[in-house]
Motif scaffolding. Structure first.
Motif, PDB file in Angstrom:
ATOM      1  N   MET A 157       0.937  -1.218  -0.119  1.00  0.00           N
ATOM      2  CA  MET A 157      -0.180   0.070  -0.068  1.00  0.00           C
ATOM      3  C   MET A 157       0.809   1.328  -0.021  1.00  0.00           C
ATOM      4  N   PRO A 158       0.779   2.136  -0.897  1.00  0.00           N
ATOM      5  CA  PRO A 158       1.492   3.159  -1.195  1.00  0.00           C
ATOM      6  C   PRO A 158       1.232   4.343   0.307  1.00  0.00           C
ATOM      7  N   GLU A 159       2.520   4.830   0.653  1.00  0.00           N
ATOM      8  CA  GLU A 159       2.367   5.684   1.794  1.00  0.00           C
ATOM      9  C   GLU A 159       1.652   7.106   1.701  1.00  0.00           C
ATOM     10  N   ASP A 160       1.452   7.480   0.305  1.00  0.00           N
ATOM     11  CA  ASP A 160       0.829   8.622   0.055  1.00  0.00           C
ATOM     12  C   ASP A 160      -0.709   8.353  -0.657  1.00  0.00           C
ATOM     13  N   CYS A 161      -1.242   7.299  -0.301  1.00  0.00           N
ATOM     14  CA  CYS A 161      -2.787   6.950  -0.709  1.00  0.00           C
ATOM     15  C   CYS A 161      -3.480   7.906   0.064  1.00  0.00           C
ATOM     16  N   GLU A 162      -4.627   8.175  -0.618  1.00  0.00           N
ATOM     17  CA  GLU A 162      -5.713   8.785   0.166  1.00  0.00           C
ATOM     18  C   GLU A 162      -7.163   7.841   0.456  1.00  0.00           C
ATOM     19  N   VAL A 163      -7.545   8.085   1.544  1.00  0.00           N
ATOM     20  CA  VAL A 163      -8.484   7.312   1.797  1.00  0.00           C
ATOM     21  C   VAL A 163     -10.126   8.144   2.379  1.00  0.00           C
ATOM     22  N   HIS A 164     -11.178   7.574   1.768  1.00  0.00           N
ATOM     23  CA  HIS A 164     -12.422   7.826   2.105  1.00  0.00           C
ATOM     24  C   HIS A 164     -13.422   6.926   2.593  1.00  0.00           C
ATOM     25  N   ARG A 165     -13.851   6.960   3.846  1.00  0.00           N
ATOM     26  CA  ARG A 165     -14.833   6.258   4.533  1.00  0.00           C
ATOM     27  C   ARG A 165     -16.214   6.757   4.309  1.00  0.00           C
ATOM     28  N   GLY A 166     -16.993   5.714   4.018  1.00  0.00           N
ATOM     29  CA  GLY A 166     -18.620   5.881   4.026  1.00  0.00           C
ATOM     30  C   GLY A 166     -19.169   4.853   3.355  1.00  0.00           C
ATOM     31  N   ALA A 167     -20.459   4.966   3.235  1.00  0.00           N
ATOM     32  CA  ALA A 167     -21.338   3.828   2.439  1.00  0.00           C
ATOM     33  C   ALA A 167     -20.833   3.888   0.868  1.00  0.00           C
ATOM     34  N   LEU A 168     -20.532   2.709   0.597  1.00  0.00           N
ATOM     35  CA  LEU A 168     -20.208   2.782  -1.050  1.00  0.00           C
ATOM     36  C   LEU A 168     -20.905   1.832  -1.795  1.00  0.00           C
ATOM     37  N   LEU A 169     -21.545   2.513  -2.954  1.00  0.00           N
ATOM     38  CA  LEU A 169     -22.233   1.923  -3.964  1.00  0.00           C
ATOM     39  C   LEU A 169     -21.755   1.978  -5.358  1.00  0.00           C
ATOM     40  N   HIS A 170     -21.680   1.156  -6.148  1.00  0.00           N
ATOM     41  CA  HIS A 170     -21.288   1.225  -7.629  1.00  0.00           C
ATOM     42  C   HIS A 170     -21.785   0.152  -8.226  1.00  0.00           C
ATOM     43  N   PHE A 171     -21.795   0.189  -9.791  1.00  0.00           N
ATOM     44  CA  PHE A 171     -22.461  -0.814 -10.566  1.00  0.00           C
ATOM     45  C   PHE A 171     -21.400  -1.675 -11.292  1.00  0.00           C
ATOM     46  N   LEU A 172     -21.504  -2.917 -11.414  1.00  0.00           N
ATOM     47  CA  LEU A 172     -20.622  -3.701 -12.235  1.00  0.00           C
ATOM     48  C   LEU A 172     -21.137  -4.117 -13.530  1.00  0.00           C
ATOM     49  N   ASP A 173     -22.598  -3.917 -13.752  1.00  0.00           N
ATOM     50  CA  ASP A 173     -23.368  -4.190 -14.903  1.00  0.00           C
ATOM     51  C   ASP A 173     -24.648  -3.659 -14.730  1.00  0.00           C
ATOM     52  N   ASP A 174     -25.332  -3.773 -15.894  1.00  0.00           N
ATOM     53  CA  ASP A 174     -26.773  -3.303 -15.966  1.00  0.00           C
ATOM     54  C   ASP A 174     -27.513  -3.955 -14.882  1.00  0.00           C
ATOM     55  N   PRO A 175     -28.077  -3.402 -14.056  1.00  0.00           N
ATOM     56  CA  PRO A 175     -28.920  -4.289 -13.040  1.00  0.00           C
ATOM     57  C   PRO A 175     -30.382  -4.578 -13.359  1.00  0.00           C
ATOM     58  N   GLY A 176     -30.658  -4.073 -14.679  1.00  0.00           N
ATOM     59  CA  GLY A 176     -32.055  -4.319 -15.136  1.00  0.00           C
ATOM     60  C   GLY A 176     -33.177  -3.368 -14.608  1.00  0.00           C
ATOM     61  N   ASN A 177     -34.270  -3.522 -14.937  1.00  0.00           N
ATOM     62  CA  ASN A 177     -35.337  -2.611 -14.361  1.00  0.00           C
ATOM     63  C   ASN A 177     -36.479  -3.116 -13.450  1.00  0.00           C
TER      64      ASN A 177
END
Length: 455
Positions: free
Chosen positions: A1-21
């Protein structure tokens, strides 16, 4: 892990593909971590994962930016917006063709002034960031300096925009018209200057078929064939009066879509804004060529243009993006745009789930622009463009959170009740480019952190 990395903490949401409808997203199409870390390095995503797993692995003393009540999502992407039309938003009382003559053309003529173009480009990019939009497909004006000004502003903010000079050689005021050959030459010069310069991309931009002569359309198609990785953007089938006019101007063509097809302007790098008044044959041809539609719900309702048929487009295999279409559209907020898209779908007896809406505004729109290898979700190596949404940003959102028990409800609250106030921060290439207020705090990884998640 790089010493100068930046880190954000919270709830995370992202999509890997089309979720449909459907009410439940397709399996494996999304990732949600209620208490997660987003780790970036030199402007790129390094890793994501549960805070409990990643905190012990961080180098000693690493600062962690905690977003209390924050939902961290990829930066929003807009697939059709007009930089020079900020000043004509919320202009009263006309439909498309009259609106262009009355409001749009006089305002766009001001961009012959380089200083004005630079001022407005800076205003536009700052407003995009304030609304959580980190990338977009943008119309400029027929003045080359409008394109230069926008790309310069984007570079200053590390944003990745796709934009182009409007090509328009008839049925417009003299101070906005170019020529067929002149528009080709200007577009080529701008393309060679800006396309793939850093994060910038060029788009060949005939305004719409009515304002281009056959010669100009042919040269636009030639430019597209010569540079197949460049986007093409234009307007199509937005208004019934517009369609009647195209039929008069191009009687030899079988349909409005056939005009663009004939001149070599369809293909998988083409985004056609609107596509409201179309038929099954049109959808079939779009699917065959890979041409995309930008669904612009707020402008379609504001100008009284009509209701886009989202379900039939998807069922026909047409790729659809979501767009604000400012200045016919009434908000730069993709949250507001999601809400209006939901309403348009309901008026057609359809729906748009929050899964589908957030997918479209992120990974879906990245796919429309052929940039999903760089933006749209939190896969390692992509640009660290993301937005922190405050689930308690307004009295109404705060009130609703007391009744919210699922992630789907939390997303629906944000898309229906959220707007620019819901954007706590916008981060581009790992740098905070907009922050609403001091809604975060930095602590070292060795300190205990607490997290409250409204979903």
């Amino acid at each position: 892990m790089p010493e100068d990395c930046e880190v954000h903490r919270g709830a995370l949401l992202h999509f890997l593909d089309d979720p449909g409808n459907d009410p439940d997203p397709r399996q494996g199409s999304m990732a949600f971590i209620e208490d997660g870390l987003l780790i970036t390095h030199q402007g790129k995503i390094l890793a994501t994962g549960p805070a409990s797993e990643w905190l012990p692995r961080l180098p000693s003393g690493t600062a962690v930016t905690r977003w209390q009540d924050g939902l961290i999502v990829p930066g929003f992407i807009d697939t059709h917006v007009h930089m020079p039309q900020l000043g004509v938003m919320a202009s009263y009382g006309t439909q498309l063709l009259d609106w262009l003559e009355t409001y749009t053309f006089p305002h766009e003529a001001r961009f012959s002034d380089v200083d004005w173009a630079r001022t407005e480009a800076s205003r536009f990019t700052d407003l995009l960031l304030r609304h959580g939009t980190t990338s977009a497909l943008v119309f400029c004006t027929s003045h080359p300096q409008s394109v230069d000004s926008l790309f310069e502003a984007a570079e200053e903010r590390s944003m990745g925009l796709t934009a182009g000079k409007v090509m328009m050689d008839r049925y417009a005021p003299d101070d906005l018209m170019d020529t067929a050959r002149g528009s080709y030459n200007d577009s080529l010069a701008l393309l060679e200057k800006w396309h793939r310069r850093g994060r910038q991309r060029y788009a060949i931009t005939p305004r719409f078929a009515a304002t281009s002569t056959p010669e100009q359309l042919a040269l636009a198609g030639r430019l597209a064939q010569e540079h197949p990785d460049v986007m093409v953007q234009t307007h199509w089938a937005e208004n019934t009066g517009e369609i009647d006019w195209i039929r008069e101007l191009f009687p030899e063509r079988s349909s409005y879509l056939d005009v663009y097809d004939h001149y070599g302007l369809l293909g998988d790098h083409t985004v056609l804004a609107h596509g409201i008044h179309i038929n099954h044959g049109d959808r079939k041809r779009l699917a065959e060529t890979g041409s995309r539609i930008a669904f612009c719900p707020t402008s379609n309702t504001f100008l009284g243009s009509g209701l886009f048929d989202f379900r039939n487009a998807r069922e026909a295999g047409v790729t659809v993006g979501l767009a604000s279409d400012v200045g016919g559209g009434t908000s730069l907020s993709m949250l507001t745009t999601m809400a209006e898209a939901y309403k348009v779908c309901r008026l057609r007896g359809q729906t748009m789930t929050p899964w589908q809406a957030f997918y479209l505004a992120t990974l879906g729109n990245a796919r429309v622009l052929h940039q999903d290898d760089q933006i749209g979700n939190f896969k390692p190596g992509k640009h660290a463009d993301f937005v922190v949404l405050d689930q308690n940003a307004s009295p109404l959102l705060e009130m609703k959170s007391a009744y919210t028990t699922t992630l789907m409800e939390a997303l629906f609250n944000l898309m229906v009740l959220g707007e620019d106030r819901a954007v706590a921060a916008t981060i581009v290439a790992g740098n905070i480019r907009y922050q609403r207020s001091a809604g975060s705090e930095s602590v070292t990884s060795s300190q205990p952190l607490t997290h409250k998640q409204g979903a």
